[in-house]
Design a protein around this motif. Sequence first.
Motif, PDB file in Angstrom:
ATOM      1  N   LEU A  66      37.146  37.679  35.754  1.00 32.49           N
ATOM      2  CA  LEU A  66      37.300  38.831  36.649  1.00 32.49           C
ATOM      3  C   LEU A  66      36.334  39.944  36.263  1.00 32.49           C
ATOM      4  O   LEU A  66      35.656  40.519  37.121  1.00 32.49           O
ATOM      5  CB  LEU A  66      38.741  39.342  36.588  1.00 32.49           C
ATOM      6  CG  LEU A  66      39.026  40.662  37.320  1.00 32.49           C
ATOM      7  CD1 LEU A  66      38.721  40.533  38.807  1.00 32.49           C
ATOM      8  CD2 LEU A  66      40.473  41.088  37.093  1.00 32.49           C
ATOM      9  N   ARG A  67      36.249  40.233  34.984  1.00 31.40           N
ATOM     10  CA  ARG A  67      35.363  41.296  34.509  1.00 31.40           C
ATOM     11  C   ARG A  67      33.905  40.987  34.855  1.00 31.40           C
ATOM     12  O   ARG A  67      33.168  41.853  35.355  1.00 31.40           O
ATOM     13  CB  ARG A  67      35.514  41.457  32.993  1.00 31.40           C
ATOM     14  CG  ARG A  67      34.612  42.519  32.378  1.00 31.40           C
ATOM     15  CD  ARG A  67      34.751  42.513  30.861  1.00 31.40           C
ATOM     16  NE  ARG A  67      33.904  43.508  30.227  1.00 31.40           N
ATOM     17  CZ  ARG A  67      34.223  44.775  30.027  1.00 31.40           C
ATOM     18  NH1 ARG A  67      35.407  45.216  30.412  1.00 31.40           N
ATOM     19  NH2 ARG A  67      33.387  45.604  29.456  1.00 31.40           N
ATOM     20  N   THR A  68      33.476  39.746  34.615  1.00 29.86           N
ATOM     21  CA  THR A  68      32.083  39.370  34.865  1.00 29.86           C
ATOM     22  C   THR A  68      31.761  39.375  36.349  1.00 29.86           C
ATOM     23  O   THR A  68      30.691  39.849  36.764  1.00 29.86           O
ATOM     24  CB  THR A  68      31.793  37.982  34.264  1.00 29.86           C
ATOM     25  OG1 THR A  68      32.067  38.005  32.864  1.00 29.86           O
ATOM     26  CG2 THR A  68      30.337  37.598  34.470  1.00 29.86           C
ATOM     27  N   VAL A  69      32.671  38.846  37.153  1.00 31.14           N
ATOM     28  CA  VAL A  69      32.445  38.819  38.606  1.00 31.14           C
ATOM     29  C   VAL A  69      32.331  40.244  39.140  1.00 31.14           C
ATOM     30  O   VAL A  69      31.454  40.540  39.962  1.00 31.14           O
ATOM     31  CB  VAL A  69      33.580  38.058  39.328  1.00 31.14           C
ATOM     32  CG1 VAL A  69      33.468  38.230  40.841  1.00 31.14           C
ATOM     33  CG2 VAL A  69      33.538  36.582  38.960  1.00 31.14           C
ATOM     34  N   ARG A  70      33.190  41.106  38.684  1.00 36.16           N
ATOM     35  CA  ARG A  70      33.156  42.494  39.149  1.00 36.16           C
ATOM     36  C   ARG A  70      31.818  43.152  38.810  1.00 36.16           C
ATOM     37  O   ARG A  70      31.285  43.934  39.590  1.00 36.16           O
ATOM     38  CB  ARG A  70      34.302  43.264  38.508  1.00 36.16           C
ATOM     39  CG  ARG A  70      34.546  44.641  39.129  1.00 36.16           C
ATOM     40  CD  ARG A  70      35.570  45.389  38.330  1.00 36.16           C
ATOM     41  NE  ARG A  70      35.105  45.601  36.960  1.00 36.16           N
ATOM     42  CZ  ARG A  70      35.890  46.034  35.977  1.00 36.16           C
ATOM     43  NH1 ARG A  70      37.167  46.254  36.200  1.00 36.16           N
ATOM     44  NH2 ARG A  70      35.387  46.229  34.767  1.00 36.16           N
ATOM     45  N   GLN A  71      31.269  42.816  37.645  1.00 37.69           N
ATOM     46  CA  GLN A  71      30.008  43.427  37.212  1.00 37.69           C
ATOM     47  C   GLN A  71      28.793  42.801  37.895  1.00 37.69           C
ATOM     48  O   GLN A  71      27.885  43.509  38.321  1.00 37.69           O
ATOM     49  CB  GLN A  71      29.872  43.301  35.691  1.00 37.69           C
ATOM     50  CG  GLN A  71      30.866  44.133  34.905  1.00 37.69           C
ATOM     51  CD  GLN A  71      30.770  43.888  33.410  1.00 37.69           C
ATOM     52  OE1 GLN A  71      30.251  42.869  32.967  1.00 37.69           O
ATOM     53  NE2 GLN A  71      31.282  44.806  32.620  1.00 37.69           N
ATOM     54  N   ARG A  72      28.772  41.466  37.987  1.00 41.16           N
ATOM     55  CA  ARG A  72      27.578  40.773  38.470  1.00 41.16           C
ATOM     56  C   ARG A  72      27.608  40.474  39.967  1.00 41.16           C
ATOM     57  O   ARG A  72      26.552  40.402  40.603  1.00 41.16           O
ATOM     58  CB  ARG A  72      27.408  39.453  37.714  1.00 41.16           C
ATOM     59  CG  ARG A  72      27.195  39.588  36.224  1.00 41.16           C
ATOM     60  CD  ARG A  72      27.004  38.214  35.599  1.00 41.16           C
ATOM     61  NE  ARG A  72      26.953  38.264  34.147  1.00 41.16           N
ATOM     62  CZ  ARG A  72      26.921  37.189  33.372  1.00 41.16           C
ATOM     63  NH1 ARG A  72      26.919  35.970  33.929  1.00 41.16           N
ATOM     64  NH2 ARG A  72      26.896  37.307  32.060  1.00 41.16           N
ATOM     65  N   TYR A  73      28.783  40.268  40.521  1.00 42.39           N
ATOM     66  CA  TYR A  73      28.892  39.851  41.924  1.00 42.39           C
ATOM     67  C   TYR A  73      29.897  40.741  42.647  1.00 42.39           C
ATOM     68  O   TYR A  73      30.968  40.276  43.084  1.00 42.39           O
ATOM     69  CB  TYR A  73      29.310  38.378  42.014  1.00 42.39           C
ATOM     70  CG  TYR A  73      28.498  37.459  41.131  1.00 42.39           C
ATOM     71  CD1 TYR A  73      27.211  37.063  41.494  1.00 42.39           C
ATOM     72  CD2 TYR A  73      29.001  36.995  39.918  1.00 42.39           C
ATOM     73  CE1 TYR A  73      26.451  36.230  40.682  1.00 42.39           C
ATOM     74  CE2 TYR A  73      28.248  36.159  39.097  1.00 42.39           C
ATOM     75  CZ  TYR A  73      26.984  35.789  39.482  1.00 42.39           C
ATOM     76  OH  TYR A  73      26.235  34.963  38.666  1.00 42.39           O
ATOM     77  N   PRO A  74      29.603  42.025  42.774  1.00 37.38           N
ATOM     78  CA  PRO A  74      30.572  42.961  43.363  1.00 37.38           C
ATOM     79  C   PRO A  74      30.952  42.627  44.799  1.00 37.38           C
ATOM     80  O   PRO A  74      31.988  43.082  45.285  1.00 37.38           O
ATOM     81  CB  PRO A  74      29.850  44.312  43.263  1.00 37.38           C
ATOM     82  CG  PRO A  74      28.394  43.967  43.173  1.00 37.38           C
ATOM     83  CD  PRO A  74      28.336  42.683  42.406  1.00 37.38           C
ATOM     84  N   GLN A  75      30.132  41.832  45.477  1.00 34.41           N
ATOM     85  CA  GLN A  75      30.438  41.474  46.864  1.00 34.41           C
ATOM     86  C   GLN A  75      31.509  40.385  46.938  1.00 34.41           C
ATOM     87  O   GLN A  75      32.082  40.145  48.013  1.00 34.41           O
ATOM     88  CB  GLN A  75      29.167  41.004  47.590  1.00 34.41           C
ATOM     89  CG  GLN A  75      28.687  39.606  47.219  1.00 34.41           C
ATOM     90  CD  GLN A  75      27.960  39.540  45.876  1.00 34.41           C
ATOM     91  OE1 GLN A  75      27.815  40.554  45.182  1.00 34.41           O
ATOM     92  NE2 GLN A  75      27.485  38.363  45.507  1.00 34.41           N
ATOM     93  N   THR A  76      31.783  39.716  45.824  1.00 32.13           N
ATOM     94  CA  THR A  76      32.782  38.651  45.803  1.00 32.13           C
ATOM     95  C   THR A  76      34.162  39.235  45.526  1.00 32.13           C
ATOM     96  O   THR A  76      34.355  39.951  44.547  1.00 32.13           O
ATOM     97  CB  THR A  76      32.449  37.605  44.714  1.00 32.13           C
ATOM     98  OG1 THR A  76      31.205  36.980  45.035  1.00 32.13           O
ATOM     99  CG2 THR A  76      33.529  36.532  44.637  1.00 32.13           C
ATOM    100  N   ARG A  77      35.114  38.941  46.397  1.00 30.83           N
ATOM    101  CA  ARG A  77      36.484  39.405  46.219  1.00 30.83           C
ATOM    102  C   ARG A  77      37.249  38.408  45.360  1.00 30.83           C
ATOM    103  O   ARG A  77      37.129  37.194  45.575  1.00 30.83           O
ATOM    104  CB  ARG A  77      37.180  39.555  47.570  1.00 30.83           C
ATOM    105  CG  ARG A  77      36.416  40.405  48.572  1.00 30.83           C
ATOM    106  CD  ARG A  77      36.305  41.845  48.126  1.00 30.83           C
ATOM    107  NE  ARG A  77      35.561  42.657  49.094  1.00 30.83           N
ATOM    108  CZ  ARG A  77      35.338  43.953  48.939  1.00 30.83           C
ATOM    109  NH1 ARG A  77      35.794  44.579  47.883  1.00 30.83           N
ATOM    110  NH2 ARG A  77      34.651  44.624  49.849  1.00 30.83           N
ATOM    111  N   VAL A  78      38.017  38.900  44.415  1.00 31.82           N
ATOM    112  CA  VAL A  78      38.782  38.026  43.523  1.00 31.82           C
ATOM    113  C   VAL A  78      40.265  38.135  43.855  1.00 31.82           C
ATOM    114  O   VAL A  78      40.848  39.224  43.800  1.00 31.82           O
ATOM    115  CB  VAL A  78      38.553  38.389  42.048  1.00 31.82           C
ATOM    116  CG1 VAL A  78      39.416  37.496  41.150  1.00 31.82           C
ATOM    117  CG2 VAL A  78      37.080  38.244  41.690  1.00 31.82           C
TER     118      VAL A  78
END
Length: 211
Positions: A66-78
């Motif tokens: 979650l932390r990495t996705v939020r930082q690297r891929y902000p367009q992706t909703r988790v």
Amino acid sequence: MLRIAIVDDHQIVRAGFRELISDELGFAIAFEASSGEEALEALSGQACDVLLLDLSLPGKSGIDVLRTVRQRYPQTRVLVLSGFPEERYALSMIRNGASGYLCKDCEPAELLAAVHTVHRGGRYLSPRTAQLLADEMLGSAAGSPHESLSEREMQVFVRLAKGASVSAIAEALSLSVKTVSTYRSRLLEKLEVSSNAELAAYAVRNGLIME
């Protein structure tokens, strides 16, 4: 076409989600992954709109992903889909960037509604999570100590509770040993325990890790 990724270490769970999503008009599976590392590797080459994420993964945990996705891929909703009830992790995950939190035993219609909601940029809160949030805002929730932990504190906490050493945690999270030691001291104080063994007992007692 709405692209969805499924990240769960249980093949039968992925198969169930895959079948449900494949039957929905306008949905497509971007990729599947059985670990945090696989998920992040796949994301580097395959974009997705909504990531269905389990918390309990081998290697990198769902919290790490979650932390990495939020930082690297902000367009992706988790959208977190967990075996843990909302009381354990929901508010913490929402605070730290998840677009929604559901238990795996939710109804298929609720999951599909959640996917549509987060894809449109909204936050999906189950009735139970909404109640927890309302109680917190009104100051009526008893609240467990771990619910106030930051994302990084939770990452360190879970690793310590599983028996990882301070040096191993420092390497895994790209932190200094001194920084992790500081987090450990802060955790002992916030959770009102005095040792790693008591941290582990707290985690098991509250369902944050399995025995």
